[in-house]
Design a protein around this motif. Structure first.
Motif, PDB file in Angstrom:
ATOM      1  N   THR A   1      51.448 -29.244  31.566  1.00  0.00           N
ATOM      2  CA  THR A   1      52.699 -29.686  30.945  1.00  0.00           C
ATOM      3  C   THR A   1      53.154 -28.858  30.041  1.00  0.00           C
ATOM      4  O   THR A   1      54.420 -28.164  29.909  1.00  0.00           O
ATOM      5  N   ARG A   2      52.168 -28.021  29.410  1.00  0.00           N
ATOM      6  CA  ARG A   2      52.737 -27.073  28.469  1.00  0.00           C
ATOM      7  C   ARG A   2      53.318 -25.822  29.189  1.00  0.00           C
ATOM      8  O   ARG A   2      54.354 -25.171  28.802  1.00  0.00           O
ATOM      9  N   TYR A   3      52.721 -25.639  30.397  1.00  0.00           N
ATOM     10  CA  TYR A   3      53.299 -24.466  31.049  1.00  0.00           C
ATOM     11  C   TYR A   3      54.838 -24.867  31.370  1.00  0.00           C
ATOM     12  O   TYR A   3      55.807 -24.037  31.534  1.00  0.00           O
ATOM     13  N   HIS A   4      54.928 -25.962  31.994  1.00  0.00           N
ATOM     14  CA  HIS A   4      56.205 -26.498  32.704  1.00  0.00           C
ATOM     15  C   HIS A   4      57.353 -26.202  31.546  1.00  0.00           C
ATOM     16  O   HIS A   4      58.406 -25.820  31.941  1.00  0.00           O
ATOM     17  N   LYS A   5      56.914 -26.555  30.398  1.00  0.00           N
ATOM     18  CA  LYS A   5      58.069 -26.599  29.231  1.00  0.00           C
ATOM     19  C   LYS A   5      58.484 -25.323  29.181  1.00  0.00           C
ATOM     20  O   LYS A   5      59.649 -25.003  29.022  1.00  0.00           O
ATOM     21  N   GLU A   6      57.384 -24.252  29.224  1.00  0.00           N
ATOM     22  CA  GLU A   6      57.764 -22.806  28.878  1.00  0.00           C
ATOM     23  C   GLU A   6      58.310 -22.377  30.048  1.00  0.00           C
ATOM     24  O   GLU A   6      59.222 -21.539  29.917  1.00  0.00           O
ATOM     25  N   GLU A   7      58.097 -22.649  31.239  1.00  0.00           N
ATOM     26  CA  GLU A   7      58.661 -22.110  32.361  1.00  0.00           C
ATOM     27  C   GLU A   7      60.114 -22.445  32.280  1.00  0.00           C
ATOM     28  O   GLU A   7      61.133 -21.787  32.841  1.00  0.00           O
ATOM     29  N   ILE A   8      60.476 -23.805  32.182  1.00  0.00           N
ATOM     30  CA  ILE A   8      61.950 -24.230  32.102  1.00  0.00           C
ATOM     31  C   ILE A   8      62.601 -23.495  30.947  1.00  0.00           C
ATOM     32  O   ILE A   8      63.745 -22.963  31.276  1.00  0.00           O
ATOM     33  N   ARG A   9      61.937 -23.254  29.757  1.00  0.00           N
ATOM     34  CA  ARG A   9      62.698 -22.608  28.791  1.00  0.00           C
ATOM     35  C   ARG A   9      63.011 -21.013  29.260  1.00  0.00           C
ATOM     36  O   ARG A   9      64.167 -20.452  29.001  1.00  0.00           O
ATOM     37  N   LEU A  10      62.048 -20.426  29.830  1.00  0.00           N
ATOM     38  CA  LEU A  10      62.228 -19.080  30.249  1.00  0.00           C
ATOM     39  C   LEU A  10      63.059 -18.964  31.400  1.00  0.00           C
ATOM     40  O   LEU A  10      63.878 -17.865  31.558  1.00  0.00           O
ATOM     41  N   ARG A  11      63.341 -19.819  32.404  1.00  0.00           N
ATOM     42  CA  ARG A  11      64.231 -19.876  33.492  1.00  0.00           C
ATOM     43  C   ARG A  11      65.656 -19.933  32.820  1.00  0.00           C
ATOM     44  O   ARG A  11      66.768 -19.149  33.339  1.00  0.00           O
ATOM     45  N   ALA A  12      65.873 -20.844  32.046  1.00  0.00           N
ATOM     46  CA  ALA A  12      67.121 -21.002  31.178  1.00  0.00           C
ATOM     47  C   ALA A  12      67.491 -19.778  30.489  1.00  0.00           C
ATOM     48  O   ALA A  12      68.685 -19.091  30.806  1.00  0.00           O
ATOM     49  N   GLU A  13      66.615 -18.993  29.741  1.00  0.00           N
ATOM     50  CA  GLU A  13      66.959 -17.948  29.512  1.00  0.00           C
ATOM     51  C   GLU A  13      67.344 -16.647  30.369  1.00  0.00           C
ATOM     52  O   GLU A  13      68.116 -15.914  30.247  1.00  0.00           O
ATOM     53  N   MET A  14      66.436 -16.783  31.585  1.00  0.00           N
ATOM     54  CA  MET A  14      66.757 -15.631  32.554  1.00  0.00           C
ATOM     55  C   MET A  14      67.912 -15.960  33.298  1.00  0.00           C
ATOM     56  O   MET A  14      68.740 -15.040  33.561  1.00  0.00           O
ATOM     57  N   GLU A  15      68.470 -17.202  33.608  1.00  0.00           N
ATOM     58  CA  GLU A  15      69.801 -17.606  34.116  1.00  0.00           C
ATOM     59  C   GLU A  15      70.966 -16.943  32.954  1.00  0.00           C
ATOM     60  O   GLU A  15      71.898 -16.544  33.874  1.00  0.00           O
ATOM     61  N   THR A  16      70.715 -17.169  31.959  1.00  0.00           N
ATOM     62  CA  THR A  16      71.653 -16.791  30.966  1.00  0.00           C
ATOM     63  C   THR A  16      71.716 -15.053  31.075  1.00  0.00           C
ATOM     64  O   THR A  16      72.802 -14.541  30.740  1.00  0.00           O
ATOM     65  N   ALA A  17      70.620 -14.476  31.071  1.00  0.00           N
ATOM     66  CA  ALA A  17      70.706 -13.165  31.068  1.00  0.00           C
ATOM     67  C   ALA A  17      71.236 -12.580  32.270  1.00  0.00           C
ATOM     68  O   ALA A  17      71.896 -11.528  32.277  1.00  0.00           O
ATOM     69  N   PHE A  18      71.155 -13.062  33.503  1.00  0.00           N
ATOM     70  CA  PHE A  18      71.750 -12.940  34.723  1.00  0.00           C
ATOM     71  C   PHE A  18      73.274 -12.971  34.508  1.00  0.00           C
ATOM     72  O   PHE A  18      74.132 -12.257  35.307  1.00  0.00           O
ATOM     73  N   ILE A  19      73.868 -14.047  33.950  1.00  0.00           N
ATOM     74  CA  ILE A  19      74.931 -14.146  33.809  1.00  0.00           C
ATOM     75  C   ILE A  19      75.744 -13.356  32.940  1.00  0.00           C
ATOM     76  O   ILE A  19      76.746 -12.525  33.174  1.00  0.00           O
ATOM     77  N   GLU A  20      74.872 -12.844  31.932  1.00  0.00           N
ATOM     78  CA  GLU A  20      75.563 -11.883  31.029  1.00  0.00           C
ATOM     79  C   GLU A  20      75.430 -10.405  31.613  1.00  0.00           C
ATOM     80  O   GLU A  20      76.250  -9.385  31.375  1.00  0.00           O
ATOM     81  N   LEU A  21      74.409 -10.361  32.513  1.00  0.00           N
ATOM     82  CA  LEU A  21      74.418  -8.914  33.361  1.00  0.00           C
ATOM     83  C   LEU A  21      75.539  -8.884  34.241  1.00  0.00           C
ATOM     84  O   LEU A  21      76.372  -7.901  34.234  1.00  0.00           O
ATOM     85  N   ASN A  22      75.909 -10.008  34.754  1.00  0.00           N
ATOM     86  CA  ASN A  22      76.896 -10.264  35.591  1.00  0.00           C
ATOM     87  C   ASN A  22      78.326  -9.877  34.986  1.00  0.00           C
ATOM     88  O   ASN A  22      78.992  -8.823  35.349  1.00  0.00           O
TER      89      ASN A  22
END
Length: 155
Positions: A72-93
């Motif tokens: 559960t703790r891992y999945h919560k952090e994974e979701i947060r990091l995926r959102a951060e990653m998706e945002t960073a890719f949008i910004e890179l674009n």
């Protein structure tokens, strides 16, 4: 008439964001495989195997409970990091698709380094999860599970 136009504009924005997230989020640029590929090891729960073999390696109810908490703790952090990653890719674009004179190579490189740091963090989280699970198992359980996994992965 304005309502229809603004509604259409909002719909187009949502469509554009969805397409961008698919292309730059956790799609092939991010994970190395197509989004939603269920057979890819990148998309599986890193702990899925341990519970399949809980009985074979004689895990206790307490061990199973603690592993569920770790998951559960891992999945919560994974979701947060995926959102951060998706945002960073949008910004890179956004940085890479500007007019020729407005492209800032240093900002692009900085964003690429940010994406790399997020990926590193995600990998470390998986490693830490596996190490924490390993600490919960006795030496015998750990070795038995390792043997099962080696047999499964040998071709």
């Amino acid at each position: 008439m304005k309502k229809t136009g603004s509604g259409l504009a909002i719909s187009l924005i949502f469509l554009l964001v969805s397409v961008m997230l698919g292309a730059y989020g956790c799609g092939h640029h991010y994970r190395g495989t197509a989004r939603g590929t269920e057979n890819s090891h990148y998309f599986m729960d890193p702990l899925h195997n341990i519970e399949l073999y809980a009985e074979k390696i004689a895990m206790t109810d307490d061990q199973i409970k603690k592993i569920a908490e770790l998951r559960t703790r891992y999945h919560k952090e994974e979701i947060r990091l995926r959102a951060e990653m998706e945002t960073a890719f949008i910004e890179l674009n956004e940085l890479t698709h500007r007019e020729k004179g407005a492209i800032d190579q240093e900002k692009i490189y900085k964003k690429a380094e940010e994406i790399g740091a997020i990926r590193t963090s995600m990998l470390k989280d998986v490693i830490n999860l596996e190490l924490e699970v390993g600490k919960l198992l006795s030496d015998e359980q750990y070795n038995k599970f390792g043997q099962i996994m080696r047999k499964r992965s040998s071709y």
